[in-house]
Motif scaffolding. Structure first.
Motif, short mmCIF file in Angstrom:
data_model
loop_
_atom_site.label_atom_id
_atom_site.label_comp_id
_atom_site.label_asym_id
_atom_site.label_seq_id
_atom_site.Cartn_x
_atom_site.Cartn_y
_atom_site.Cartn_z
N PRO A 10 0.81 -1.22 0.00
CA PRO A 10 0.00 0.00 0.00
C PRO A 10 0.84 1.27 0.00
CG PRO A 10 -0.01 -1.03 2.16
CD PRO A 10 0.77 -1.93 1.26
N GLU A 11 0.18 2.38 -0.25
CA GLU A 11 0.83 3.69 -0.23
C GLU A 11 1.23 4.10 1.18
OE1 GLU A 11 1.40 6.09 -2.71
OE2 GLU A 11 0.77 4.71 -4.28
N ASP A 12 0.40 3.79 2.16
CA ASP A 12 0.61 4.21 3.54
C ASP A 12 1.80 3.47 4.16
OD1 ASP A 12 0.00 3.55 6.59
OD2 ASP A 12 -0.96 5.47 6.11
N THR A 75 8.96 8.93 8.05
CA THR A 75 8.83 8.64 6.62
C THR A 75 9.12 9.91 5.84
OG1 THR A 75 7.07 7.08 7.09
CG2 THR A 75 7.31 7.77 4.83
N TYR A 76 9.90 9.77 4.78
CA TYR A 76 10.18 10.87 3.87
C TYR A 76 9.92 10.37 2.46
CZ TYR A 76 12.72 12.35 8.02
OH TYR A 76 13.06 12.68 9.30
N THR A 77 9.00 11.00 1.76
CA THR A 77 8.66 10.57 0.40
C THR A 77 8.77 11.74 -0.55
OG1 THR A 77 7.13 8.90 1.27
CG2 THR A 77 6.87 9.51 -1.04
N THR A 78 9.42 11.48 -1.68
CA THR A 78 9.49 12.45 -2.76
C THR A 78 9.32 11.68 -4.05
OG1 THR A 78 10.82 14.15 -3.83
CG2 THR A 78 12.03 12.35 -2.82
N GLY A 79 8.30 12.05 -4.80
CA GLY A 79 8.05 11.37 -6.07
C GLY A 79 7.86 9.87 -5.86
N CYS A 106 16.14 0.45 11.52
CA CYS A 106 16.35 0.07 10.13
C CYS A 106 15.98 1.25 9.23
CB CYS A 106 15.49 -1.14 9.77
SG CYS A 106 15.81 -1.79 8.12
N THR A 107 16.79 1.48 8.23
CA THR A 107 16.43 2.43 7.18
C THR A 107 16.04 1.61 5.95
OG1 THR A 107 18.77 2.60 6.60
CG2 THR A 107 17.87 4.34 7.96
N ASP A 108 14.85 1.88 5.43
CA ASP A 108 14.33 1.20 4.25
C ASP A 108 14.09 2.23 3.16
OD1 ASP A 108 14.17 -1.31 5.52
OD2 ASP A 108 12.14 -0.91 6.24
N VAL A 109 14.56 1.93 1.96
CA VAL A 109 14.28 2.77 0.81
C VAL A 109 13.35 1.98 -0.11
CG1 VAL A 109 15.22 3.95 -1.21
CG2 VAL A 109 16.51 3.92 0.95
N LEU A 110 12.20 2.57 -0.40
CA LEU A 110 11.23 1.97 -1.32
C LEU A 110 11.14 2.82 -2.57
CD1 LEU A 110 10.08 1.42 1.76
CD2 LEU A 110 8.27 0.34 0.45
#
Length: 133
Positions: A10-12, A75-79, A106-110
């Motif tokens: 999901p987006e969330d 959470t940090y989201t860009t584009g 943990c740092t996760d990059v999606l």
């Protein structure tokens, strides 16, 4: 490679985390690996793994029944890129029946792929020293 998850990530970010925990705790390493991009790097093993090495590790590691619990802190989201900072606790069964308990961040990059599906590109769990085995 067919991705069995389709677009269920999901987006969330909190719902993403809930899904990751549920699939990790299921013990299905192939399904867990399907949440990653083909070229993703996972550091869950303690070393950076990608491609077949990552898949093999997930299948073997999750088959022994480790259990994770985690909470999204930031959470940090860009584009089409999202960075999640996650607090986690991990219990790993040992051959002698003992449980190794670990706690850390943990740092996760999606990244969102061309089909609009979120996938993990990088994970980097760092255990607290006092909890590291």
């Amino acid at each position: 490679m067919t991705e069995p998850l389709g677009s269920v990530i999901p987006e969330d970010p909190d719902q993403q985390n809930d899904l990751f925990v549920r699939i990790f705790n299921s013990g299905d390493g192939a399904l867990y690996d399907s949440m990653y991009t083909a070229d993703a790097i996972s550091n869950i093993s303690g070393s950076p793994l990608s491609a077949e090495a990552r898949t093999t590790f997930f299948k073997e590691f999750l088959s022994i029944g480790p259990k994770i619990n985690s909470k999204v802190l930031q959470t940090y989201t860009t584009g089409d890129t999202s960075l999640l900072i996650v607090d986690y606790e991990l219990d790993i069964p040992e051959a002698d029946g003992q449980i190794t308990h670990m706690h850390g961040t943990c740092t996760d990059v999606l990244v969102r792929n061309a089909e609009g599906q979120w996938r993990l590109a990088v994970d980097r769990p760092v255990p607290d020293q006092e909890h590291a085995a």
